[in-house]
Design an enzyme around this catalytic site. Structure first.
Site, short mmCIF file in Angstrom:
data_model
loop_
_atom_site.label_atom_id
_atom_site.label_comp_id
_atom_site.label_asym_id
_atom_site.label_seq_id
_atom_site.Cartn_x
_atom_site.Cartn_y
_atom_site.Cartn_z
N ARG A 18 43.18 47.42 34.27
CA ARG A 18 41.98 46.57 34.29
C ARG A 18 40.70 47.37 34.51
O ARG A 18 39.60 46.85 34.29
CB ARG A 18 42.12 45.49 35.37
CG ARG A 18 43.00 44.33 34.94
CD ARG A 18 43.05 43.25 35.99
NE ARG A 18 43.97 43.58 37.07
CZ ARG A 18 44.10 42.86 38.19
NH1 ARG A 18 43.34 41.79 38.37
NH2 ARG A 18 44.97 43.22 39.12
N ASN A 392 12.37 84.00 33.32
CA ASN A 392 13.54 84.71 33.83
C ASN A 392 14.63 84.97 32.80
O ASN A 392 15.61 85.64 33.09
CB ASN A 392 14.14 83.92 35.00
CG ASN A 392 14.49 82.49 34.63
OD1 ASN A 392 13.84 81.88 33.77
ND2 ASN A 392 15.51 81.95 35.26
N ALA A 429 -6.36 84.33 36.54
CA ALA A 429 -5.93 83.13 35.82
C ALA A 429 -5.45 83.51 34.43
O ALA A 429 -6.05 84.31 33.73
CB ALA A 429 -7.08 82.13 35.72
#
Length: 476
Positions: A18, A392, A429
């Protein structure tokens, strides 16, 4: 808890059709463990001399899922003869020949039977001195359960399965909870007498009480006060309901231990999790598997922690984390994704829309927003500017980035691993850092800026941008 001279047999051989699942029924998880895992954990708490699990359907898969976490359990194979009576018979045959004690029979799909309830059940059995004791419950809707038929003196006369019951017997509201204690010699004597002359063609364990009554022996019964401990799982709806009831127990237990849980209905805590007093859990939070949370930490809202360690007074909100360590007084979130191997030091910060993986981030260091830090070692007092990422992966191998203490990176810095930034270094930056940066140095990626006059009006004629540019040029 109960002393020695006890064997526990757990029935886990059924297919569970079931459930409509490729996964064996007893392996469906709730509260961080498979259904049968909860029963095995309870068995261990009872201190039994022998714990046996009867298996058949997908036998190898069930054994493989349980053997490592429950090394003291003995797995016993049921043969082609169906029924609970046969399952218990093969398990009794597997006990040492000289075992002479009580045999507690449990169902692998009934995870809510706690050790305290079962210990009391065993105590009642031993106090009664009967060869068999069954756990019963009185329910409003007994449909689907075996009925307990009492004799004229109020004792147990027999148990009638649903498919074999008459209309009068079906009206009985006292049901067999499916948990039994027998003296071992009782099972050895009567199990060979059980036949398969019933609607299911199975060996019913429930025939043993009838055989005892035939021979004039007494069958005791223990009516359980909390009917939920008898609840089993036969389909997905029951799986969800039993999971909800188990979670309610776990949540309440931690509340009584001093944990503030703002909304118990939306908080899910696995049975192996550990929370200290004065932890606060906000709504829609999941504390899963072996997660540990130290005193004073605040978790949530909308947070999932899997096998994580959270330090004292840390704050974790709107975060998904797995196998991560979050230090004392650190802050994480919102909308952070901590993958396995993330270690955030004390007073550190992993901020909004940051993903980390296999990264050690030192005390007081900050990854405030919009960054990816993977395969990296970050020192103390570091500040990674917005959109700093560690590149990475070179398409073949993963490489590590090392950032020493007190490094500050500018916005949109890309650190191409393997690379090292020395202590106190800075980046401008937009820097793309491909070579090691010495301590105290400024790394910049400088290219002359080229402006092509009239490009928009020439190449995007008719657009709003071209029209705006033309108006400004005319005004000039």
């Amino acid at each position: 808890m109960t002393g020695n001279n006890l064997a526990i047999i757990i029935l886990a051989a059924g297919q569970g059709t079931r459930m409509k699942s490729r996964l064996p029924k007893v392996l469906h998880p709730i509260g961080g463990r498979p259904l049968v895992g909860h029963v095995l954990t309870t068995a261990a708490r009872l201190g039994a001399d022998h714990v046996e699990v009867v298996v058949r359907h997908e036998r190898d898969r069930v054994v493989a899922a349980l053997a490592e976490d429950y090394p003291d359990a003995v797995f016993v194979d049921q043969d082609e003869v169906p029924g609970t009576g046969r399952a218990v018979q093969v398990a009794v045959d597997a006990l040492p020949a000289d075992f002479d004690g009580d045999v507690l029979v449990l169902s692998g799909d009934c995870p809510l039977a706690d050790a305290e309830t079962l210990a009391a059940f065993l105590d009642e059995h031993r106090a009664a001195g009967a060869p068999a004791t069954l756990m019963t419950a009185v329910v409003d809707d007994p449909n689907g359960y075996g009925r307990v038929i009492r004799d004229g003196d109020g004792g147990v006369d027999r148990i009638v399965e649903q498919k074999d019951a008459t209309d009068d017997e079906k009206a009985v509201r006292e049901i067999n909870a499916g948990m039994y204690v027998f003296r071992s010699e009782t099972l050895r004597r009567y199990l060979p007498e059980i036949g398969v002359d019933n609607a299911q063609g199975e060996m019913y364990l429930t025939d043993v009480p009838g055989l005892l009554r035939r021979d004039g022996d007494r069958v005791a019964a223990s009516v359980v006060s909390d009917v939920t401990v008898t609840f089993g799982v036969n389909d997905r709806a029951q799986l969800a309901e039993v999971g909800r009831l188990l979670n309610q127990r776990i949540v309440r237990r931690w509340q009584l231990e001093g944990v503030t849980i703002i909304d118990p209905s939306t908080t899910w805590i696995d049975d192996d999790a550990t929370l200290a007093p004065d932890v606060t859990i906000l709504p829609h939070t999941q504390i899963l598997r072996a997660t540990t949370i130290a005193a004073g930490a605040t978790i949530g809202p909308d947070t999932t922690l899997v096998d994580c360690e959270v330090g004292e007074d840390a704050t974790v909100r709107r975060t998904d984390a797995t196998l991560a360590v979050i230090g004392a007084q650190a802050t994480v979130g919102p909308f952070s994704f901590l993958r396995p191997g993330t270690v955030l030091g004390a007073k550190g910060k992993i901020g909004a829309y940051v993903e980390t993986k296999n990264a050690e981030i030192g005390e007081g260091s900050k990854v405030p927003h919009l960054s990816y830090v993977g395969d990296a070692t970050i020192g103390r007092g570091v500040n990674l500017g917005a959109s700093t990422i560690t590149a990475n992966y070179d398409d073949v191998n993963k490489h590590r980035t090392v950032v020493e203490d007190e490094v500050h990176t500018g916005s949109h810095t890309t650190l191409v691993a393997p690379v090292r930034l020395g202590a106190g270094a800075k980046t401008g930056a937009g820097a793309v850092v491909r070579k090691d940066v010495p301590a105290g140095a400024l790394a910049m990626s400088v290219a002359p800026q080229r402006n092509i006059e009239g490009w928009v009006e020439k190449n995007r004629a008719g657009t709003g941008a071209a029209d705006a540019a033309a108006r400004e040029r005319s005004a000039e």
